[in-house]
Design a protein around this motif. Structure first.
Motif, PDB file in Angstrom:
ATOM      1  N   LYS A   1      -5.282  -0.552  -1.943  1.00  0.00           N
ATOM      2  CA  LYS A   1      -6.178  -0.773  -0.802  1.00  0.00           C
ATOM      3  C   LYS A   1      -7.223  -1.853  -1.091  1.00  0.00           C
ATOM      4  CE  LYS A   1      -5.993   3.791   1.426  1.00  0.00           C
ATOM      5  NZ  LYS A   1      -6.780   5.006   1.751  1.00  0.00           N
TER       6      LYS A   1
ATOM      7  N   LEU B   1       0.810  -1.208   0.000  1.00  0.00           N
ATOM      8  CA  LEU B   1       0.000   0.000   0.000  1.00  0.00           C
ATOM      9  C   LEU B   1       0.850   1.267   0.000  1.00  0.00           C
ATOM     10  CD1 LEU B   1      -2.323  -2.013   0.636  1.00  0.00           C
ATOM     11  CD2 LEU B   1      -3.316  -0.194   2.038  1.00  0.00           C
TER      12      LEU B   1
ATOM     13  N   TYR C   1      -4.827  -0.782   6.781  1.00  0.00           N
ATOM     14  CA  TYR C   1      -5.955  -0.611   5.865  1.00  0.00           C
ATOM     15  C   TYR C   1      -6.451  -1.902   5.225  1.00  0.00           C
ATOM     16  CZ  TYR C   1      -5.469   4.452   6.095  1.00  0.00           C
ATOM     17  OH  TYR C   1      -5.430   5.753   6.530  1.00  0.00           O
ATOM     18  N   ALA C   2      -5.605  -2.936   5.138  1.00  0.00           N
ATOM     19  CA  ALA C   2      -5.995  -4.102   4.341  1.00  0.00           C
ATOM     20  C   ALA C   2      -6.105  -5.404   5.116  1.00  0.00           C
ATOM     21  CB  ALA C   2      -5.005  -4.294   3.184  1.00  0.00           C
TER      22      ALA C   2
END
Length: 736
Positions: free
Chosen positions: A436, A426, A457-458
């Motif tokens: 993302k 990312l 985020y992932a």
């Protein structure tokens, strides 16, 4: 004792226990004395500040690391260590480390869980995915290949071929060309060279301490160093000449150099006749690429191209074009051909396997564990990223894969489970907003040390690995980047006990495999693996632990590999193949010809620039930007600033320190500017470091911008690379 809080007293007591035996009741002066007098242990290991993995010696007192220094004999460090090595050692005590297994419970929200729960849930989900979609839907992404032997065992069990490195964002074009044309890889023998061309390669930015030592020592003995780069990089500071080439045109420069060598009969005819296949075809196709042809393309005068080619031949075979790694080799649509031309130019002057030219790294034959075969092993399908598969990406190395298209594989339903180990796509792959989308896979597991962007985020689960100063690993043969006569073996070993609830990746895989029902898939420990690896070398585990790095008798000697009187490279002919068989597409011969860059800035538009990037000596891409000590260096040296050429900046009314808006087709960001004469006028340069956006990595978050923000996901058709400098941006002063 009245001035000590209960918490401080307990902490002090624990430290004293480590320091030695002291009275049960003591004052602060006694505590201080006991802690001070505790002896310092020196524990050798190797660094994790970049992929050079320099040997270091950690100074440990009271089970705390307080200093690291370069290992005295390690090939990469030789007693030296760069800023990154010091910073990474300090990061051991970062408050942003992940201290135990984490499970996502909402957007940006995680809860701590036990390792047993993590293994059970991940194992059950992975088993369900494999049963529903086959093992071919499982993907492993890793920065490098350190854990590949462990992953392969699980992937052989479930039927996945999808081990992928980050190399498609680094040097795939280089390794692909060398594999196809030579079947091997060689390095510049810097310490014995008389003439070195560093083109798009910056040893002093991507620091290899002892490599720079070799170069400076060679220069002291009279060697010449020519740096060809759009930017006056750190290594250009010690060069005899810096030539600011137009970005994206290195292929044209190299084609013209070859033209001079051949047309003026400067090439080594004996070497070419004996060790090169395909020279006649190359000679015929190279005739049109004269220095006069290359001058308007590269911006380098024809006479200068001739001068460099002639000097290159004059000093050969103690001369080379540095083979490089990242530099030119994942940036452009023509990067693979550029890498091919590097091989060809070096071969034309006959410097292969010559002292002072190109030499192989010394190697060691390590042993391995004799593990039980995997029963009922399923057949693996084709790689889901297409690397090495018939079709669009058939020429890409399947052993490396195409990491940056992972979000596309997820969106297409091909990647259902994604494991991301010691890697942060990312932030370090193109188009973070697109990256993302990895989170949309049914299962995403991040194996890491801190709250990087990919974890935050992932990931569905974050599994924290022991820090590099806390873990034991398979011993590593010291090779790559620097030629060396004597092979070395280095050991990464724990210098302190793990501070938090972390594990080795091997133990993580054991836990996941057990939860899937694959009991005893890993019937060994890392200690047993080390013992097996060193068994053929006649050394003991204790000797290796004590020394950290051991050197063995020389194995590398000059001379082209021969067998029964014939050239014996691992190619079809045994020779250097100027035509790469795998690249013979659409009727082409596989010989490099001119391919212009994919995009060009509009020369009539003062606001348009080609965006290029590079390293800084105190950072390793985005891996080190959350280290407070290194970010202070960024502040000191205006490290986050984008460089613009002075003449171009003047037209736009921009001065050093001004804030500008940088815009591409996919992003619009603001950044401060450094105005300089030391950059090609067509280029805007960004360091490959900043732009962190994980709120839990507090030092890096929101500092600077990153070149990947502006780049759409693209794939070099031959090598699968990112083409990370094939982007045009507009630059405008804030408020204009």
């Amino acid at each position: 004792m009245t001035n000590l809080s209960r918490r401080t007293f307990l902490k002090a007591s624990a430290t004293v226990v480590a320091a030695g035996s002291v009275p049960a009741y003591f004052g602060f002066s006694e505590f201080k004395k006991a802690a001070t007098e505790e002896s310092v242990k020196k524990v050798p290991t190797f660094c994790h500040g970049c992929t050079s993995y320099c040997g270091i010696v950690a100074h440990v007192k009271n089970d705390r690391v307080w200093k690291v220094e370069g290992h005295p004999i390690h090939l990469k460090s030789s007693g030296r260590i760069c800023a990154r090595g010091h910073g990474m050692a300090a990061y051991l005590y970062s408050k942003d480390r992940v201290t135990g297994p984490m499970k996502r419970v909402g957007e940006g929200k995680f809860e701590p869980i036990s390792w047993n729960q993590a293994f059970k849930e991940i194992g059950e989900k992975l088993d369900s995915i494999v049963k529903q979609y086959t093992g071919n839907s499982v993907l492993w992404l890793e920065h490098g290949t350190h854990r590949k032997s462990y992953v392969d065992r699980l992937f052989d069990t479930i039927g996945s071929p999808n081990f992928t490195t980050q190399y498609s964002t680094c040097f795939n074009a280089k390794t692909n060309a060398w594999l196809q044309m030579t079947g091997t890889s060689l390095n510049g023998d810097h310490k014995n060279a008389k003439y070195m061309i560093f083109e798009g390669r910056n040893f002093a930015g991507g620091i290899i301490p002892n490599g720079m030592n070799h170069i400076t020592k060679a220069k002291e003995k009279g060697a010449k160093l020519i740096v060809i780069d759009p930017r006056f990089s750190e290594i250009a500071k010690i060069a005899d000449e810096w030539i600011p080439i137009r970005p994206g045109t290195d292929l044209a420069f190299r084609l013209a150099m070859a033209n001079v060598l051949i047309s003026e009969n400067l090439y080594n005819k004996t070497f070419v006749q004996q060790f090169v296949d395909g020279f006649s075809e190359f000679k015929r196709m190279n005739k049109e690429y004269t220095p006069e042809w290359a001058e308007p393309i590269t911006g380098i005068k024809a006479d200068k191209i001739r001068e460099i080619a002639r000097d290159f031949a004059k000093y050969a075979p103690q001369a080379f074009i540095e083979p490089g790694w990242h530099g030119l080799h994942s940036h452009y649509v023509n990067s693979t051909q550029t890498a091919q031309m590097g091989i060809i130019l070096n071969a034309l002057v006959g410097n292969f396997y010559e002292k002072g030219g190109l030499m192989p790294s010394a190697s060691l034959q390590l042993g391995h564990l004799d593990l039980p075969a995997i029963e009922n092993m399923p057949e693996k399908g084709a790689r889901i990223d297409g690397a090495g598969v018939t079709g669009e990406y058939r020429t890409v190395e399947p052993s490396r894969g195409i990491a940056h298209i992972t979000p596309q594989l997820v969106q297409q339903g091909l990647a259902k489970a994604v494991f991301i180990c010691n890697y942060n796509p990312l932030r370090t792959a193109p188009d973070p907003e697109e990256q993302k989308k990895i989170k949309d896979a049914d299962l995403v597991v991040s194996i890491n040390i801190d709250w990087n962007e990919t974890s935050y985020y992932a990931a569905d689960y974050i599994l924290p690995e022991h820090y590099y100063l806390e873990r034991l690993e398979h011993p590593q043969a010291v090779s790559g980047h620097i030629s060396h006569d004597n092979p070395q073996l280095a050991l990464r070993q724990p210098v302190i006990k793990p501070m938090y609830d972390t594990k080795d990746t091997l133990d993580m895989l054991k836990g996941i495999a057990d939860a899937m029902g694959h009991k005893d898939l890993y019937p060994f420990t890392i200690e047993q693996e080390v013992e097996a690896a060193i068994a053929p070398l006649g050394i003991t585990f204790e000797q290796l632990k004590k020394a950290g790095t051991l050197e063995f008798p020389a194995t590398v000697k000059p001379g082209f590999p021969m067998k029964k009187g014939k050239p014996a490279l691992p190619t079809l002919t045994g020779k250097i193949q100027f035509s790469a068989d795998l690249f013979k597409i659409d009727g082409k011969l596989g010989i490099p010809v001119w391919v212009p860059p994919l995009v060009e800035p509009d020369s009539k538009n003062d606001h348009e620039f080609r965006l290029i990037h590079g390293k800084q000596p105190w950072h390793s891409h985005a891996m080190t930007t959350n280290i407070e000590q290194l970010m202070k260096l960024s502040d000191k040296y205006q490290g986050t600033f984008m460089w613009l050429n002075a003449s171009r900046a003047k037209k736009l009314g921009i001065k050093t320190g001004d804030t500008v808006t940088v815009k591409s087709k996919i992003a619009k960001k603001k950044v401060q500017v450094k105005v300089t004469e030391l950059l090609h006028p067509e280029a805007a340069w960004l360091p490959s470091t900043y732009g962190g956006f994980s709120p839990k990595n507090r030092i890096a978050n929101g500092v600077g911008v990153n070149f990947n923000d502006f780049i759409p996901i693209m794939v070099d058709p031959l090598s699968g690379s990112t083409m990370a400098q094939e982007v045009v941006v507009t630059v405008a002063k804030e408020g204009n």
